[in-house]
Design an enzyme around this catalytic site. Structure first.
Site, PDB file in Angstrom:
ATOM      1  N   LYS A  14       0.833  -1.210   0.000  1.00  0.00           N
ATOM      2  CA  LYS A  14       0.000   0.000   0.000  1.00  0.00           C
ATOM      3  C   LYS A  14       0.870   1.263   0.000  1.00  0.00           C
ATOM      4  O   LYS A  14       0.635   2.187  -0.770  1.00  0.00           O
ATOM      5  CB  LYS A  14      -0.939   0.028   1.229  1.00  0.00           C
ATOM      6  N   ARG A  89     -10.018   0.683   8.567  1.00  0.00           N
ATOM      7  CA  ARG A  89      -9.591  -0.670   8.915  1.00  0.00           C
ATOM      8  C   ARG A  89     -10.637  -1.425   9.707  1.00  0.00           C
ATOM      9  O   ARG A  89     -10.412  -2.586  10.067  1.00  0.00           O
ATOM     10  CB  ARG A  89      -8.334  -0.584   9.763  1.00  0.00           C
ATOM     11  N   ARG A 128      12.010  -6.279   5.546  1.00  0.00           N
ATOM     12  CA  ARG A 128      12.023  -4.841   5.838  1.00  0.00           C
ATOM     13  C   ARG A 128      12.454  -4.580   7.286  1.00  0.00           C
ATOM     14  O   ARG A 128      13.131  -3.599   7.583  1.00  0.00           O
ATOM     15  CB  ARG A 128      10.638  -4.233   5.591  1.00  0.00           C
ATOM     16  N   ARG A 134      11.019  -0.249  12.363  1.00  0.00           N
ATOM     17  CA  ARG A 134       9.614  -0.312  12.817  1.00  0.00           C
ATOM     18  C   ARG A 134       9.459  -1.408  13.849  1.00  0.00           C
ATOM     19  O   ARG A 134       9.785  -2.573  13.596  1.00  0.00           O
ATOM     20  CB  ARG A 134       8.693  -0.571  11.609  1.00  0.00           C
ATOM     21  N   ARG A 146      -0.507  -8.926  13.276  1.00  0.00           N
ATOM     22  CA  ARG A 146      -1.059  -7.882  12.393  1.00  0.00           C
ATOM     23  C   ARG A 146      -1.925  -8.498  11.303  1.00  0.00           C
ATOM     24  O   ARG A 146      -2.997  -7.976  10.977  1.00  0.00           O
ATOM     25  CB  ARG A 146       0.089  -7.079  11.748  1.00  0.00           C
TER      26      ARG A 146
HETATM   27  P1  AP5 Z   1       4.677  -1.483   1.870  1.00  0.00           P
HETATM   28  O1  AP5 Z   1       4.510  -0.721   0.622  1.00  0.00           O
HETATM   29  O2  AP5 Z   1       5.170  -0.772   3.067  1.00  0.00           O
HETATM   30  O3  AP5 Z   1       3.338  -2.262   2.221  1.00  0.00           O
HETATM   31  P2  AP5 Z   1       2.146  -1.823   3.148  1.00  0.00           P
HETATM   32  O4  AP5 Z   1       0.952  -2.556   2.699  1.00  0.00           O
HETATM   33  O5  AP5 Z   1       2.061  -0.310   3.207  1.00  0.00           O
HETATM   34  O6  AP5 Z   1       2.709  -2.423   4.505  1.00  0.00           O
HETATM   35  P3  AP5 Z   1       2.747  -1.820   5.957  1.00  0.00           P
HETATM   36  O7  AP5 Z   1       3.525  -2.751   6.787  1.00  0.00           O
HETATM   37  O8  AP5 Z   1       3.205  -0.393   5.963  1.00  0.00           O
HETATM   38  O9  AP5 Z   1       1.229  -1.891   6.240  1.00  0.00           O
HETATM   39  P4  AP5 Z   1       0.441  -1.927   7.545  1.00  0.00           P
HETATM   40  O10 AP5 Z   1      -0.924  -1.889   7.046  1.00  0.00           O
HETATM   41  O11 AP5 Z   1       0.787  -2.996   8.494  1.00  0.00           O
HETATM   42  O12 AP5 Z   1       1.034  -0.614   8.240  1.00  0.00           O
HETATM   43  P5  AP5 Z   1       0.395   0.754   8.671  1.00  0.00           P
HETATM   44  O13 AP5 Z   1       1.506   1.702   8.738  1.00  0.00           O
HETATM   45  O14 AP5 Z   1      -0.807   1.097   7.885  1.00  0.00           O
HETATM   46  O15 AP5 Z   1       5.622  -2.730   1.514  1.00  0.00           O
HETATM   47  C1  AP5 Z   1       6.060  -3.619   2.509  1.00  0.00           C
HETATM   48  C2  AP5 Z   1       7.452  -4.127   2.087  1.00  0.00           C
HETATM   49  O16 AP5 Z   1       7.320  -4.877   0.860  1.00  0.00           O
HETATM   50  C3  AP5 Z   1       8.447  -2.997   1.796  1.00  0.00           C
HETATM   51  O17 AP5 Z   1       9.710  -3.382   2.218  1.00  0.00           O
HETATM   52  C4  AP5 Z   1       8.384  -2.855   0.259  1.00  0.00           C
HETATM   53  O18 AP5 Z   1       9.589  -2.375  -0.275  1.00  0.00           O
HETATM   54  C5  AP5 Z   1       8.130  -4.308  -0.170  1.00  0.00           C
HETATM   55  N1  AP5 Z   1       7.355  -4.393  -1.419  1.00  0.00           N
HETATM   56  C6  AP5 Z   1       6.265  -3.647  -1.783  1.00  0.00           C
HETATM   57  N2  AP5 Z   1       5.799  -4.024  -2.982  1.00  0.00           N
HETATM   58  C7  AP5 Z   1       6.611  -5.035  -3.398  1.00  0.00           C
HETATM   59  C8  AP5 Z   1       6.653  -5.843  -4.567  1.00  0.00           C
HETATM   60  N3  AP5 Z   1       5.765  -5.710  -5.561  1.00  0.00           N
HETATM   61  N4  AP5 Z   1       7.604  -6.805  -4.646  1.00  0.00           N
HETATM   62  C9  AP5 Z   1       8.523  -6.980  -3.644  1.00  0.00           C
HETATM   63  N5  AP5 Z   1       8.549  -6.237  -2.513  1.00  0.00           N
HETATM   64  C10 AP5 Z   1       7.601  -5.280  -2.400  1.00  0.00           C
HETATM   65  O19 AP5 Z   1      -0.132   0.395  10.142  1.00  0.00           O
HETATM   66  C11 AP5 Z   1       0.750   0.099  11.201  1.00  0.00           C
HETATM   67  C12 AP5 Z   1      -0.049  -0.041  12.482  1.00  0.00           C
HETATM   68  O20 AP5 Z   1      -0.663   1.221  12.809  1.00  0.00           O
HETATM   69  C13 AP5 Z   1      -1.205  -1.045  12.472  1.00  0.00           C
HETATM   70  O21 AP5 Z   1      -0.778  -2.354  12.762  1.00  0.00           O
HETATM   71  C14 AP5 Z   1      -2.102  -0.477  13.572  1.00  0.00           C
HETATM   72  O22 AP5 Z   1      -1.608  -0.792  14.858  1.00  0.00           O
HETATM   73  C15 AP5 Z   1      -1.956   1.015  13.371  1.00  0.00           C
HETATM   74  N6  AP5 Z   1      -2.955   1.562  12.438  1.00  0.00           N
HETATM   75  C16 AP5 Z   1      -2.723   2.146  11.236  1.00  0.00           C
HETATM   76  N7  AP5 Z   1      -3.872   2.534  10.680  1.00  0.00           N
HETATM   77  C17 AP5 Z   1      -4.866   2.167  11.516  1.00  0.00           C
HETATM   78  C18 AP5 Z   1      -6.278   2.281  11.473  1.00  0.00           C
HETATM   79  N8  AP5 Z   1      -6.909   2.830  10.418  1.00  0.00           N
HETATM   80  N9  AP5 Z   1      -6.987   1.779  12.522  1.00  0.00           N
HETATM   81  C19 AP5 Z   1      -6.372   1.215  13.590  1.00  0.00           C
HETATM   82  N10 AP5 Z   1      -5.036   1.074  13.697  1.00  0.00           N
HETATM   83  C20 AP5 Z   1      -4.280   1.555  12.660  1.00  0.00           C
END
Ligand code: AP5
Length: 203
Positions: A14, A89, A128, A134, A146
């Site tokens: 994402k 979410r 990562r 992180r 997660r």
């Molecule tokens: P990346 O692009 O970072 O993927 P992502 O889906 O954004 O993964 P995240 O880990 O950031 O998502 P998340 O939903 O857990 O985190 P968030 O910050 O929202 O890619 C991941 C890796 O893969 C990278 O190394 C990238 O380079 C690699 N990659 C990407 N595409 C690729 C490809 N095609 N091929 C190979 N490699 C690739 O949330 C974190 C925490 O915050 C949650 O757990 C929760 O506690 C809290 N939180 C956030 N939003 C909410 C909400 N709305 N409600 C409640 N809690 C929330």
């Protein structure tokens, strides 16, 4: 206003794809994960509370994230559209987002759901975690927590938007640029139908 949700499990790409989409289309990028990490870095009371949940791989309470998004939507009254990344979410968050957008005479136009296998998600996040700093990438147990939160609390959000025919699934494995091209095609297909100009109803 054209509003897009980039949906998918942790590690589905994402953040990676949001960066490219924002650059290409000029959306305002709203990532609740990024906003929460900023609060943690600044050691605000909100950040300190959120950290307790994030470090365990759990979702932060709805009221906290809805309040954050409310403030951000108000900040950009003239934007051409928002790209929501990692929000909503829960179904409660989705309902709140619809209400906030309706106040601006807007709605969610499209939900693009990145489909990636669980093994790939775990591999990507462990990789990562070696350099990201992180706290929620540090071990497989937290990464699995997660993914479990996503399965139980976030997948119903896709069902919520499916009722309005807004969800399209996009393969999220393979070359980053190929995935971006497929996301772009889906966005442009909805743009060209002009459906997004109708703002008042959800359908
Ligand atoms: P990346 O692009 O970072 O993927 P992502 O889906 O954004 O993964 P995240 O880990 O950031 O998502 P998340 O939903 O857990 O985190 P968030 O910050 O929202 O890619 C991941 C890796 O893969 C990278 O190394 C990238 O380079 C690699 N990659 C990407 N595409 C690729 C490809 N095609 N091929 C190979 N490699 C690739 O949330 C974190 C925490 O915050 C949650 O757990 C929760 O506690 C809290 N939180 C956030 N939003 C909410 C909400 N709305 N409600 C409640 N809690 C929330």
């Amino acid at each position: 206003m054209f509003n897009l949700i980039l949906f998918g499990p942790p590690g589905s790409g994402k953040g990676t794809q949001s960066e490219k989409l924002v650059q290409h289309y000029g959306f305002i990028h709203l990532s609740t994960g990024d906003l929460l990490r900023q609060e943690i870095n600044q050691q605000t009371p909100l950040g300190l509370e959120a950290k307790q949940f994030m470090d365990q791989g759990k979702l932060v309470p709805d009221a906290i994230v809805i309040g954050m998004i409310d403030g951000m939507i108000d900040k950009y009254p003239n934007t051409k559209g928002f790209l929501f990344d990692g929000f909503p979410r829960t179904v409660t968050q989705a309902g709140a987002l619809d209400s906030l957008l309706l106040q601006k005479d807007a709605k969610i136009n499209l939900v693009l759901a990145l489909a990636v296998s669980e093994n790939t998600l775990i591999e990507r996040l462990i990789h990562r975690g070696k350099s990201s700093g992180r706290s929620d990438d540090v071990n497989e147990e937290i990464i699995k927590a997660r993914i479990k939160e996503y399965s139980s609390k976030t997948t119903p959000v896709a069902d919520y938007y499916k009722r309005f025919n807004k969800v399209q699934s996009i393969v999220g494995e393979g070359n980053v640029d190929d995935i971006f091209n497929n996301l772009s095609k889906a966005i442009e297909a909805v743009y060209t139908t002009n459906q997004w100009k109708t703002t008042k109803s959800n359908s």
